[in-house]
Design a protein around this motif. Structure first.
Motif, PDB file in Angstrom:
ATOM      1  N   MET A   1      -1.803  55.555  35.661  1.00  0.00           N
ATOM      2  CA  MET A   1      -3.082  55.707  35.274  1.00  0.00           C
ATOM      3  C   MET A   1      -3.154  54.726  35.577  1.00  0.00           C
ATOM      4  O   MET A   1      -2.919  53.056  35.776  1.00  0.00           O
ATOM      5  CB  MET A   1      -2.103  55.588  34.108  1.00  0.00           C
ATOM      6  N   LYS A   2      -4.705  54.071  34.992  1.00  0.00           N
ATOM      7  CA  LYS A   2      -5.735  53.215  35.576  1.00  0.00           C
ATOM      8  C   LYS A   2      -6.543  52.486  33.877  1.00  0.00           C
ATOM      9  O   LYS A   2      -7.238  53.185  33.557  1.00  0.00           O
ATOM     10  CB  LYS A   2      -6.485  52.676  36.829  1.00  0.00           C
ATOM     11  N   ILE A   3      -6.182  51.809  33.624  1.00  0.00           N
ATOM     12  CA  ILE A   3      -6.942  51.040  33.001  1.00  0.00           C
ATOM     13  C   ILE A   3      -7.990  49.863  32.457  1.00  0.00           C
ATOM     14  O   ILE A   3      -7.782  49.397  34.155  1.00  0.00           O
ATOM     15  CB  ILE A   3      -6.060  49.990  31.581  1.00  0.00           C
ATOM     16  N   SER A   4      -9.351  50.217  32.421  1.00  0.00           N
ATOM     17  CA  SER A   4     -10.394  49.596  32.377  1.00  0.00           C
ATOM     18  C   SER A   4     -11.152  49.221  31.644  1.00  0.00           C
ATOM     19  O   SER A   4     -11.117  49.697  30.530  1.00  0.00           O
ATOM     20  CB  SER A   4     -11.947  50.631  33.477  1.00  0.00           C
ATOM     21  N   VAL A   5     -11.424  47.935  31.003  1.00  0.00           N
ATOM     22  CA  VAL A   5     -12.386  47.523  30.694  1.00  0.00           C
ATOM     23  C   VAL A   5     -13.653  47.095  30.809  1.00  0.00           C
ATOM     24  O   VAL A   5     -13.420  46.088  32.107  1.00  0.00           O
ATOM     25  CB  VAL A   5     -11.364  46.269  29.728  1.00  0.00           C
ATOM     26  N   ASP A  20      -1.416  47.646  21.847  1.00  0.00           N
ATOM     27  CA  ASP A  20      -0.288  47.248  23.167  1.00  0.00           C
ATOM     28  C   ASP A  20      -0.536  45.600  23.188  1.00  0.00           C
ATOM     29  O   ASP A  20      -1.177  45.497  24.399  1.00  0.00           O
ATOM     30  CB  ASP A  20      -0.706  48.429  23.651  1.00  0.00           C
ATOM     31  N   PRO A  21      -0.103  44.767  23.100  1.00  0.00           N
ATOM     32  CA  PRO A  21       0.414  43.314  23.582  1.00  0.00           C
ATOM     33  C   PRO A  21       0.266  43.396  24.817  1.00  0.00           C
ATOM     34  O   PRO A  21       0.562  42.481  25.098  1.00  0.00           O
ATOM     35  CB  PRO A  21       1.050  42.727  22.559  1.00  0.00           C
ATOM     36  N   ASP A  22       1.177  44.276  25.776  1.00  0.00           N
ATOM     37  CA  ASP A  22       1.499  44.059  26.491  1.00  0.00           C
ATOM     38  C   ASP A  22       0.614  44.746  28.199  1.00  0.00           C
ATOM     39  O   ASP A  22       0.845  44.255  28.684  1.00  0.00           O
ATOM     40  CB  ASP A  22       3.018  45.299  26.453  1.00  0.00           C
ATOM     41  N   LEU A  36      -4.077  42.663  31.073  1.00  0.00           N
ATOM     42  CA  LEU A  36      -2.818  42.423  31.332  1.00  0.00           C
ATOM     43  C   LEU A  36      -2.199  43.376  32.267  1.00  0.00           C
ATOM     44  O   LEU A  36      -1.457  43.034  33.579  1.00  0.00           O
ATOM     45  CB  LEU A  36      -2.131  42.189  30.371  1.00  0.00           C
ATOM     46  N   VAL A  37      -2.520  44.957  32.435  1.00  0.00           N
ATOM     47  CA  VAL A  37      -2.029  45.304  33.751  1.00  0.00           C
ATOM     48  C   VAL A  37      -2.498  46.736  33.833  1.00  0.00           C
ATOM     49  O   VAL A  37      -2.877  46.849  32.637  1.00  0.00           O
ATOM     50  CB  VAL A  37      -0.197  45.872  32.880  1.00  0.00           C
ATOM     51  N   GLU A  38      -3.180  46.820  35.126  1.00  0.00           N
ATOM     52  CA  GLU A  38      -4.610  47.397  35.228  1.00  0.00           C
ATOM     53  C   GLU A  38      -3.947  49.472  35.512  1.00  0.00           C
ATOM     54  O   GLU A  38      -4.009  49.987  35.448  1.00  0.00           O
ATOM     55  CB  GLU A  38      -4.921  46.522  36.365  1.00  0.00           C
ATOM     56  N   HIS A  39      -2.364  49.043  36.130  1.00  0.00           N
ATOM     57  CA  HIS A  39      -1.821  49.920  36.469  1.00  0.00           C
ATOM     58  C   HIS A  39      -0.583  49.866  35.845  1.00  0.00           C
ATOM     59  O   HIS A  39       0.543  50.009  35.945  1.00  0.00           O
ATOM     60  CB  HIS A  39      -1.305  50.736  37.996  1.00  0.00           C
ATOM     61  N   PRO A  40      -0.318  50.163  34.522  1.00  0.00           N
ATOM     62  CA  PRO A  40       0.557  50.765  33.453  1.00  0.00           C
ATOM     63  C   PRO A  40       1.651  51.964  33.477  1.00  0.00           C
ATOM     64  O   PRO A  40       0.937  52.829  34.340  1.00  0.00           O
ATOM     65  CB  PRO A  40       0.435  50.284  32.484  1.00  0.00           C
ATOM     66  N   ASP A  41       3.159  51.447  33.486  1.00  0.00           N
ATOM     67  CA  ASP A  41       3.654  52.555  33.915  1.00  0.00           C
ATOM     68  C   ASP A  41       4.343  53.712  32.176  1.00  0.00           C
ATOM     69  O   ASP A  41       2.876  53.127  31.701  1.00  0.00           O
ATOM     70  CB  ASP A  41       5.376  52.401  34.132  1.00  0.00           C
ATOM     71  N   ALA A  42       3.986  54.866  32.505  1.00  0.00           N
ATOM     72  CA  ALA A  42       4.041  55.856  31.962  1.00  0.00           C
ATOM     73  C   ALA A  42       4.668  55.900  30.520  1.00  0.00           C
ATOM     74  O   ALA A  42       4.044  56.302  29.541  1.00  0.00           O
ATOM     75  CB  ALA A  42       4.605  57.332  32.130  1.00  0.00           C
ATOM     76  N   GLY A  43       5.626  54.737  30.424  1.00  0.00           N
ATOM     77  CA  GLY A  43       5.650  54.543  28.653  1.00  0.00           C
ATOM     78  C   GLY A  43       4.691  53.461  28.020  1.00  0.00           C
ATOM     79  O   GLY A  43       4.979  53.702  26.662  1.00  0.00           O
ATOM     80  N   HIS A  44       3.366  53.269  28.832  1.00  0.00           N
ATOM     81  CA  HIS A  44       2.838  53.106  28.149  1.00  0.00           C
ATOM     82  C   HIS A  44       1.270  53.935  28.082  1.00  0.00           C
ATOM     83  O   HIS A  44       0.542  52.715  27.327  1.00  0.00           O
ATOM     84  CB  HIS A  44       1.964  51.648  29.127  1.00  0.00           C
ATOM     85  N   ALA A  57     -16.279  49.661  20.465  1.00  0.00           N
ATOM     86  CA  ALA A  57     -17.150  49.381  21.197  1.00  0.00           C
ATOM     87  C   ALA A  57     -16.800  49.298  22.281  1.00  0.00           C
ATOM     88  O   ALA A  57     -17.755  49.737  23.210  1.00  0.00           O
ATOM     89  CB  ALA A  57     -17.331  47.801  21.660  1.00  0.00           C
ATOM     90  N   SER A  58     -15.380  50.538  22.582  1.00  0.00           N
ATOM     91  CA  SER A  58     -15.577  51.806  23.777  1.00  0.00           C
ATOM     92  C   SER A  58     -15.075  50.577  24.174  1.00  0.00           C
ATOM     93  O   SER A  58     -16.174  51.185  26.223  1.00  0.00           O
ATOM     94  CB  SER A  58     -16.296  52.831  23.499  1.00  0.00           C
ATOM     95  N   ALA A  59     -14.717  49.681  24.871  1.00  0.00           N
ATOM     96  CA  ALA A  59     -14.696  49.286  25.849  1.00  0.00           C
ATOM     97  C   ALA A  59     -13.845  48.928  26.739  1.00  0.00           C
ATOM     98  O   ALA A  59     -13.385  48.576  27.732  1.00  0.00           O
ATOM     99  CB  ALA A  59     -14.713  47.387  25.326  1.00  0.00           C
ATOM    100  N   ILE A  60     -12.964  50.125  26.940  1.00  0.00           N
ATOM    101  CA  ILE A  60     -11.769  50.666  27.487  1.00  0.00           C
ATOM    102  C   ILE A  60     -11.710  52.045  27.792  1.00  0.00           C
ATOM    103  O   ILE A  60     -12.061  52.442  27.069  1.00  0.00           O
ATOM    104  CB  ILE A  60     -10.489  50.116  26.335  1.00  0.00           C
ATOM    105  N   THR A  61     -11.159  51.657  28.891  1.00  0.00           N
ATOM    106  CA  THR A  61     -11.489  53.189  29.572  1.00  0.00           C
ATOM    107  C   THR A  61      -9.992  53.516  30.343  1.00  0.00           C
ATOM    108  O   THR A  61      -9.443  52.923  30.645  1.00  0.00           O
ATOM    109  CB  THR A  61     -12.141  53.510  30.651  1.00  0.00           C
ATOM    110  N   VAL A  62      -9.180  54.856  30.156  1.00  0.00           N
ATOM    111  CA  VAL A  62      -7.594  54.647  31.094  1.00  0.00           C
ATOM    112  C   VAL A  62      -8.086  56.538  30.909  1.00  0.00           C
ATOM    113  O   VAL A  62      -8.453  57.426  30.788  1.00  0.00           O
ATOM    114  CB  VAL A  62      -6.422  55.214  29.344  1.00  0.00           C
TER     115      VAL A  62
END
Length: 63
Positions: A1-5, A20-22, A36-44, A57-62
């Motif tokens: 998984m990758k998160i982009s902002v 998710d403050p982590d 804070l974490v671009e590639h979090p583990d599956a738990g997130h 604002a649709s500023a987050i992409t997973v």
């Protein structure tokens, strides 16, 4: 998984940090999202997707 902002889209609502403050924080100067974490583990995965869906604002992409 990758998160982009996209900070240029962010309106500073803080929903991501509340979800998710982590994974997310807010810039102290303007309140925009800080990833804070671009590639979090599956738990997130569920909270990352929830943060993306709650972002007004649709500023987050997973992917």
């Amino acid at each position: 998984m990758k998160i982009s902002v996209d900070q240029s889209k962010c309106c500073g609502s803080g929903m991501c940090v509340l979800t998710d403050p982590d994974l997310f924080d807010q810039n102290e100067e303007d309140g925009t999202v800080v990833l804070l974490v671009e590639h979090p583990d599956a738990g997130h995965e569920a909270t990352a997707k929830e943060a993306a869906s709650l972002c007004p604002a649709s500023a987050i992409t997973v992917s």
